[in-house]
Motif scaffolding. Structure first.
Motif, PDB file in Angstrom:
ATOM      1  N   MET A  20     -15.450  39.691   5.162  1.00 24.82           N
ATOM      2  CA  MET A  20     -14.006  39.452   5.115  1.00 24.82           C
ATOM      3  C   MET A  20     -13.646  38.186   4.358  1.00 24.82           C
ATOM      4  O   MET A  20     -12.474  37.896   4.122  1.00 24.82           O
ATOM      5  CB  MET A  20     -13.442  39.353   6.546  1.00 24.82           C
ATOM      6  N   LEU A  21     -14.657  37.392   3.984  1.00 27.66           N
ATOM      7  CA  LEU A  21     -14.406  36.121   3.296  1.00 27.66           C
ATOM      8  C   LEU A  21     -14.957  36.157   1.877  1.00 27.66           C
ATOM      9  O   LEU A  21     -16.135  36.470   1.671  1.00 27.66           O
ATOM     10  CB  LEU A  21     -15.081  34.971   4.052  1.00 27.66           C
ATOM     11  N   THR A  22     -14.134  35.830   0.909  1.00 28.80           N
ATOM     12  CA  THR A  22     -14.618  35.705  -0.462  1.00 28.80           C
ATOM     13  C   THR A  22     -15.398  34.393  -0.598  1.00 28.80           C
ATOM     14  O   THR A  22     -15.321  33.511   0.265  1.00 28.80           O
ATOM     15  CB  THR A  22     -13.453  35.684  -1.457  1.00 28.80           C
ATOM     16  N   ASP A  23     -16.143  34.270  -1.703  1.00 27.05           N
ATOM     17  CA  ASP A  23     -16.866  33.019  -1.965  1.00 27.05           C
ATOM     18  C   ASP A  23     -15.889  31.844  -2.041  1.00 27.05           C
ATOM     19  O   ASP A  23     -16.173  30.748  -1.568  1.00 27.05           O
ATOM     20  CB  ASP A  23     -17.656  33.127  -3.274  1.00 27.05           C
ATOM     21  N   GLU A  24     -14.720  32.098  -2.642  1.00 31.12           N
ATOM     22  CA  GLU A  24     -13.693  31.051  -2.767  1.00 31.12           C
ATOM     23  C   GLU A  24     -13.195  30.612  -1.391  1.00 31.12           C
ATOM     24  O   GLU A  24     -13.012  29.413  -1.131  1.00 31.12           O
ATOM     25  CB  GLU A  24     -12.520  31.593  -3.598  1.00 31.12           C
ATOM     26  N   SER A  82     -18.042  52.814   4.466  1.00 32.75           N
ATOM     27  CA  SER A  82     -16.875  53.576   4.003  1.00 32.75           C
ATOM     28  C   SER A  82     -15.821  52.622   3.425  1.00 32.75           C
ATOM     29  O   SER A  82     -15.180  52.928   2.419  1.00 32.75           O
ATOM     30  CB  SER A  82     -16.291  54.433   5.127  1.00 32.75           C
ATOM     31  N   ILE A  83     -15.685  51.448   4.045  1.00 27.24           N
ATOM     32  CA  ILE A  83     -14.764  50.421   3.517  1.00 27.24           C
ATOM     33  C   ILE A  83     -15.243  49.949   2.139  1.00 27.24           C
ATOM     34  O   ILE A  83     -14.454  49.837   1.198  1.00 27.24           O
ATOM     35  CB  ILE A  83     -14.647  49.232   4.494  1.00 27.24           C
ATOM     36  N   ASN A  84     -16.553  49.680   2.024  1.00 24.01           N
ATOM     37  CA  ASN A  84     -17.118  49.269   0.734  1.00 24.01           C
ATOM     38  C   ASN A  84     -16.814  50.301  -0.345  1.00 24.01           C
ATOM     39  O   ASN A  84     -16.470  49.965  -1.477  1.00 24.01           O
ATOM     40  CB  ASN A  84     -18.641  49.093   0.840  1.00 24.01           C
ATOM     41  N   SER A  85     -16.975  51.590   0.012  1.00 25.67           N
ATOM     42  CA  SER A  85     -16.754  52.674  -0.952  1.00 25.67           C
ATOM     43  C   SER A  85     -15.290  52.729  -1.388  1.00 25.67           C
ATOM     44  O   SER A  85     -14.989  52.939  -2.568  1.00 25.67           O
ATOM     45  CB  SER A  85     -17.174  54.012  -0.341  1.00 25.67           C
ATOM     46  N   LEU A  86     -14.383  52.525  -0.433  1.00 24.77           N
ATOM     47  CA  LEU A  86     -12.952  52.531  -0.757  1.00 24.77           C
ATOM     48  C   LEU A  86     -12.567  51.331  -1.626  1.00 24.77           C
ATOM     49  O   LEU A  86     -11.743  51.444  -2.534  1.00 24.77           O
ATOM     50  CB  LEU A  86     -12.128  52.531   0.535  1.00 24.77           C
ATOM     51  N   GLN A  87     -13.193  50.199  -1.355  1.00 32.15           N
ATOM     52  CA  GLN A  87     -12.853  48.978  -2.089  1.00 32.15           C
ATOM     53  C   GLN A  87     -13.476  48.946  -3.490  1.00 32.15           C
ATOM     54  O   GLN A  87     -12.863  48.454  -4.432  1.00 32.15           O
ATOM     55  CB  GLN A  87     -13.316  47.742  -1.306  1.00 32.15           C
ATOM     56  N   SER A  88     -14.710  49.440  -3.595  1.00 29.55           N
ATOM     57  CA  SER A  88     -15.457  49.366  -4.869  1.00 29.55           C
ATOM     58  C   SER A  88     -16.091  50.714  -5.198  1.00 29.55           C
ATOM     59  O   SER A  88     -17.321  50.832  -5.239  1.00 29.55           O
ATOM     60  CB  SER A  88     -16.549  48.290  -4.775  1.00 29.55           C
ATOM     61  N   PRO A  89     -15.284  51.739  -5.448  1.00 25.40           N
ATOM     62  CA  PRO A  89     -15.822  53.085  -5.652  1.00 25.40           C
ATOM     63  C   PRO A  89     -16.799  53.189  -6.820  1.00 25.40           C
ATOM     64  O   PRO A  89     -17.794  53.932  -6.734  1.00 25.40           O
ATOM     65  CB  PRO A  89     -14.574  53.948  -5.887  1.00 25.40           C
ATOM     66  N   GLN A  90     -16.561  52.435  -7.891  1.00 26.88           N
ATOM     67  CA  GLN A  90     -17.454  52.506  -9.054  1.00 26.88           C
ATOM     68  C   GLN A  90     -18.835  51.901  -8.760  1.00 26.88           C
ATOM     69  O   GLN A  90     -19.812  52.209  -9.433  1.00 26.88           O
ATOM     70  CB  GLN A  90     -16.821  51.788 -10.261  1.00 26.88           C
ATOM     71  N   HIS A  91     -18.877  51.066  -7.761  1.00 23.88           N
ATOM     72  CA  HIS A  91     -20.130  50.402  -7.379  1.00 23.88           C
ATOM     73  C   HIS A  91     -20.991  51.286  -6.473  1.00 23.88           C
ATOM     74  O   HIS A  91     -22.195  51.074  -6.370  1.00 23.88           O
ATOM     75  CB  HIS A  91     -19.794  49.081  -6.666  1.00 23.88           C
TER      76      HIS A  91
END
Length: 275
Positions: A230-234, A160-169
Motif C-alpha cells: 500500500m506504500l510507494t517508495d516515495e 487479483s489486485i496486482n492483476s487489476l492494477q498492472s495487467p500488462q505485468h
C-alpha cells in the motif's frame, strides 16, 4: 512430458536464474516480519528443517541463532548457493545437510526428526490439491509431535489486485475473464517467458482449514508483507527522511497480525503446531 514435470522444470529454471537472496535484501519487510514471528514461536534450542529454503536466507539466520539446520530445495543451484553461504559465514558446522528434495516427497528424511520445520516457498508452486496435500503431509511426518511449523502461502486477493492494477505485468491476467478464472481457481501461469509462473494462490479463508485438516493446530496467520504493497517508495521515503523508518517497521510488524491485513498482503505465514 507430463504437465507437472513441465511446470517443475520451468520452476527450477526460473529459480536457477533468479536472485531470491537479493529479493529478500531489496524487499526486507517480508523477511523481517517472518523472522520476528519465527523467533517468537521457536523452541529455545533444537533441530530445524528449512524445506524449500532457496539460497538459505532464513536458514543462515537460524544457524546464527545456534539451531542445527537441515536445508532442502528443489533447485540444485539454490542448494549449492546455500552451501557456499554457510561456508562464507562460518556456519557450516550448524548444518546437518544440504539436500535437493521435492517438498512433496522428502525422501530419506526420517519421521519426527525436527523440533520445528519451515516451508516458505513450496506451496507457491503446487497447483493441484494432491501436491499441496502431499507437501503438508510430509511436513507433518518429519516434524516432532508438538513441534512448530511455519508455512508460507500467497494471497489470491492480493494477486487479483496486482492483476487489476498492472495487467500488462501479469499476463494472461490482462482481461476480466482471465482474472475471474484466476479468482475461481487460484492458478497462475505467466504468459511471458522467464517470469514467475506455475503458481498457486490461497483464499485467506481456506488456509487454516487446509492446515488443520492435515493434523496441525493453528497458532496464528500473519500477513508477512503487511502494509508494504500500500506504500510507494516515495511514501516510504517520507518516513525515512523523518528518521522514523524503524518506527514504521515496528508498526508493520505489529500490523501483520491484524486479520484485515491478510487479503492485501502478498505473502502469508501460517504458524501451527503438530498435534
Amino acid at each position: 512430458m507430463k504437465r507437472d514435470h513441465i511446470i517443475k522444470d520451468h520452476i527450477i529454471k526460473y529459480y536457477s536464474g533468479f536472485d531470491e537472496w537479493g529479493r529478500l535484501e531489496r524487499e526486507p519487510i517480508e523477511f523481517i516480519i517472518n523472522m520476528h514471528y519465527i523467533r517468537e514461536h521457536l523452541p529455545a534450542t533444537g533441530c530445524i528443517l528449512d524445506n524449500g529454503a532457496g539460497p538459505g536466507k532464513y536458514a543462515m539466520e537460524l544457524a546464527k541463532l545456534g539451531y542445527q539446520v537441515t536445508l532442502s530445495d528443489l533447485t540444485p543451484s539454490s542448494v549449492d548457493t546455500a552451501r557456499q553461504k554457510a561456508q562464507e559465514f562460518g556456519l557450516a558446522q550448524q548444518f546437518d545437510g544440504f539436500h535437493v528434495l521435492d517438498a512433496t516427497s522428502l525422501s530419506g528424511v526420517a519421521d519426527e526428526t525436527y523440533d520445528a520445520s519451515l516451508m516458505l516457498g513450496p506451496l507457491y508452486h503446487l497447483q493441484t490439491n494432491e501436491e499441496r496435500t502431499a507437501a503438508v503431509r510430509e511436513l507433518y511426518r518429519v516434524t516432532k509431535r508438538g513441534g512448530v511449523v511455519f508455512v508460507a502461502m500467497q494471497s489470491r486477493m492480493r494477486m487479483s489486485i496486482n492483476s487489476l492494477q498492472s495487467p500488462q505485468h501479469w499476463k494472461p491476467n490482462d482481461n476480466m475473464a482471465a482474472i475471474r478464472s484466476f479468482v475461481e481457481k487460484g492458478i497462475f501461469d505467466h504468459q511471458d517467458q522467464g517470469r514467475f509462473t506455475g503458481a498457486y494462490y490461497f483464499n485467506i479463508q481456506d488456509v487454516t482449514p487446509f492446515m488443520e485438516q492435515h493434523g496441525f493446530e493453528t497458532v496464528d496467520l500473519i500477513g508477512s508483507s503487511s502494509l508494504r504493497a500500500m506504500l510507494t517508495d516515495e511514501q516510504q521515503q517520507y518516513w525515512k527522511e523523518r528518521g522514523e523508518y524503524d518506527e514504521l517497521m515496528q508498526y508493520m510488524i505489529e500490523a501483520a497480525k491484524d486479520p484485515s491485513i491478510l487479503g492485501i498482503s502478498s505473502h502469508l505465514l501460517y504458524i501451527g503446531r503438530k498435534k
